[in-house]
Design an enzyme around this catalytic site. Structure first.
Site, PDB file in Angstrom:
ATOM      1  N   TYR A 139       0.866  -1.181   0.000  1.00  0.00           N
ATOM      2  CA  TYR A 139       0.000   0.000   0.000  1.00  0.00           C
ATOM      3  C   TYR A 139       0.904   1.232   0.000  1.00  0.00           C
ATOM      4  CZ  TYR A 139      -3.845  -3.071   1.532  1.00  0.00           C
ATOM      5  OH  TYR A 139      -4.790  -4.059   1.643  1.00  0.00           O
ATOM      6  N   LEU A 174     -18.844  -2.804   1.173  1.00  0.00           N
ATOM      7  CA  LEU A 174     -19.905  -2.110   0.443  1.00  0.00           C
ATOM      8  C   LEU A 174     -19.595  -2.040  -1.046  1.00  0.00           C
ATOM      9  CD1 LEU A 174     -22.617  -0.921   1.226  1.00  0.00           C
ATOM     10  CD2 LEU A 174     -21.557   1.318   1.371  1.00  0.00           C
ATOM     11  N   GLY A 175     -18.814  -2.997  -1.531  1.00  0.00           N
ATOM     12  CA  GLY A 175     -18.588  -3.096  -2.960  1.00  0.00           C
ATOM     13  C   GLY A 175     -17.256  -2.583  -3.456  1.00  0.00           C
ATOM     14  N   GLY A 176     -16.465  -1.965  -2.601  1.00  0.00           N
ATOM     15  CA  GLY A 176     -15.133  -1.545  -3.019  1.00  0.00           C
ATOM     16  C   GLY A 176     -15.120  -0.224  -3.757  1.00  0.00           C
ATOM     17  N   PHE A 177     -14.347  -0.174  -4.859  1.00  0.00           N
ATOM     18  CA  PHE A 177     -14.171   1.083  -5.574  1.00  0.00           C
ATOM     19  C   PHE A 177     -15.419   1.485  -6.362  1.00  0.00           C
ATOM     20  CE2 PHE A 177      -9.820  -0.538  -5.040  1.00  0.00           C
ATOM     21  CZ  PHE A 177      -9.290   0.516  -4.333  1.00  0.00           C
ATOM     22  N   PHE A 192     -13.907  -4.960   1.109  1.00  0.00           N
ATOM     23  CA  PHE A 192     -14.930  -4.287   0.300  1.00  0.00           C
ATOM     24  C   PHE A 192     -16.340  -4.593   0.814  1.00  0.00           C
ATOM     25  CE2 PHE A 192     -11.866  -4.413  -3.573  1.00  0.00           C
ATOM     26  CZ  PHE A 192     -11.158  -3.345  -3.044  1.00  0.00           C
ATOM     27  N   PRO A 220     -19.059   1.476  -5.289  1.00  0.00           N
ATOM     28  CA  PRO A 220     -19.964   1.197  -4.162  1.00  0.00           C
ATOM     29  C   PRO A 220     -21.273   0.563  -4.597  1.00  0.00           C
ATOM     30  CG  PRO A 220     -18.990   3.370  -3.937  1.00  0.00           C
ATOM     31  CD  PRO A 220     -18.620   2.866  -5.304  1.00  0.00           C
ATOM     32  N   LEU A 221     -21.703  -0.387  -3.811  1.00  0.00           N
ATOM     33  CA  LEU A 221     -22.944  -1.101  -4.057  1.00  0.00           C
ATOM     34  C   LEU A 221     -24.128  -0.141  -4.020  1.00  0.00           C
ATOM     35  CD1 LEU A 221     -24.605  -3.757  -4.216  1.00  0.00           C
ATOM     36  CD2 LEU A 221     -24.479  -3.842  -1.724  1.00  0.00           C
TER      37      LEU A 221
END
Length: 292
Positions: A63, A215-218, A213, A220-221
Site C-alpha cells: 500500500y 460495500l462493494g469496493g471502488f 470491500f 460502491p454497491l
C-alpha cells in the site's frame, strides 16, 4: 464515541481481537499509491481507532508502497500490547501504480522483511499470502510453492501466524495441509456472496474470515433495499452493511477503511446497530437470495 466491544471478539492466531477492526488501505494516496494528501489526518485516524478500542489493524507494505506501514509506525509505535497488526504479501506495485504478482521466493521473503522494517517489528503477528493468479479475483491453481516459502519464514520466527487472501476453497484446503491457517481474507459483502459456504466451513474449524470491500469496493454497491433499510434505522448504508456482516457469522472480522476521523466514527458505530430477523431477511434480496 461508540462502544465497539458490543461487536464481540474472535480468536485470530493466538489472541482475541475485537470483531470491528481497521483497514489501513485508504491511508495512502489516490489509488492506494503514493503519500496521502494529509499525513497528519492519516495519523489522527489511526490514533482515534486505537483510542476507540480497535486492536486489529490490517495493512500491507504494497500500500503506497511502504506508505501505510510507515504512517502506522509513526502514529502508534511503540504499539499497545494488545494490538495485532496483519499484513499481506504476494503483490507489488508498478511504477504506474499497477498491481502485479510478486510470488517468487525472493520477492515473498523481501516483502516480509520490508513489512518488518517499515513497521518496526521483529516478527509479524499474521501474514496473509495474497494469491495473484488472477488480479480480478480468486482463480484455481496450486499455492504450495509460495505458501511453503511463508511457512519457512514462520519457522525462522519472522512470522507468528499465516493466513490466505484471494483464494478458493480448494486452495484453503491445500494450504491447511502445509501450515496452520488462522484467517482467510476475500471479497465478501451483501451482494458478493460466493464465499457463503466457505465462511460456514471456516467457522466450524475456528478460522477467522476477514471480508474486504464490505460495500462493494471502488464501485460502491447501489441498492434500493439497502438504502431503504438504512433510512428506517437512521443509519448509513455502510453501517448496515457492516452490521449485517457481524451478524452473518461469528468468525467474521471486519476491517473497514477510511482516511477520515468522522467516517471512522461512523463505521465503528456499526457495533451498536442491531438488525432484526425481519431486516436480515429483507437484506437477502440484495443478493437475490431467499431465506429458507
Amino acid at each position: 464515541m461508540s462502544n465497539i466491544d458490543q461487536a464481540g471478539t474472535y480468536v485470530l492466531g493466538d489472541r482475541n481481537v475485537k470483531r470491528l477492526g481497521y483497514g489501513a488501505m485508504q491511508l495512502a494516496g489516490k489509488g492506494v499509491f503514493g503519500p496521502p494528501k494529509d499525513r497528519d489526518a492519516a495519523i489522527a485516524v489511526l490514533r482515534e481507532a486505537v483510542e476507540a478500542g480497535v486492536n486489529h489493524i490490517d495493512t500491507s507494505d504494497f500500500y503506497g508502497p511502504h506508505v501505510t506501514n510507515q504512517i502506522i509506525r509513526e502514529a502508534l509505535y511503540p504499539y499497545p500490547d494488545d494490538l495485532m497488526i496483519v499484513t499481506k504479501i504476494g503483490a507489488m506495485r508498478g511504477a504506474d501504480g499497477s498491481w502485479n504478482p510478486a510470488f517468487s521466493a525472493e520477492q515473498l521473503t523481501q516483502a516480509v522483511h520490508d513489512n518488518l522494517r517499515n513497521l518496526g517489528l521483529d516478527a509479524m503477528d499474521v501474514v496473509n499470502l495474497r494469491v495473484m493468479l488472477d488480479v480480478h479475483g480468486p482463480a484455481e491453481g496450486s499455492i504450495e510453492e509460495h505458501l511453503t516459502v511463508l511457512a519457512e519464514l514462520q519457522r525462522k520466527g519472522l512470522v507468528r501466524h499465516i493466513g490466505l487472501s484471494n483464494v478458493t476453497p480448494t486452495q484453503v484446503a491445500e494450504g491447511q495441509g502445509i501450515a496452520k491457517i488462522v484467517c482467510v481474507q476475500n471479497q465478501y459483502n451483501l451482494a458478493h456472496r460466493q464465499d457463503d459456504a466457505m465462511i460456514d466451513d471456516l467457522a466450524r474449524d475456528g478460522i477467522a474470515y476477514v471480508p474486504f470491500f464490505p460495500l462493494g469496493g471502488f464501485s460502491p454497491l447501489q441498492s434500493s433495499t439497502l438504502s431503504d433499510v438504512s433510512q428506517r434505522l437512521d443509519a448509513t448504508p455502510m453501517q448496515v452493511a457492516l452490521a449485517w456482516l457481524l451478524r452473518r457469522a461469528p468468525n467474521i472480522l471486519l476491517i473497514p477503511g477510511t482516511s477520515s476521523v468522522g467516517h471512522l466514527r461512523e463505521n465503528l458505530a456499526a457495533a451498536e446497530l442491531r438488525l432484526s430477523d425481519a431486516v436480515m431477511a429483507e437484506l437477502e434480496d440484495v443478493a437475490g437470495i431467499r431465506p429458507a
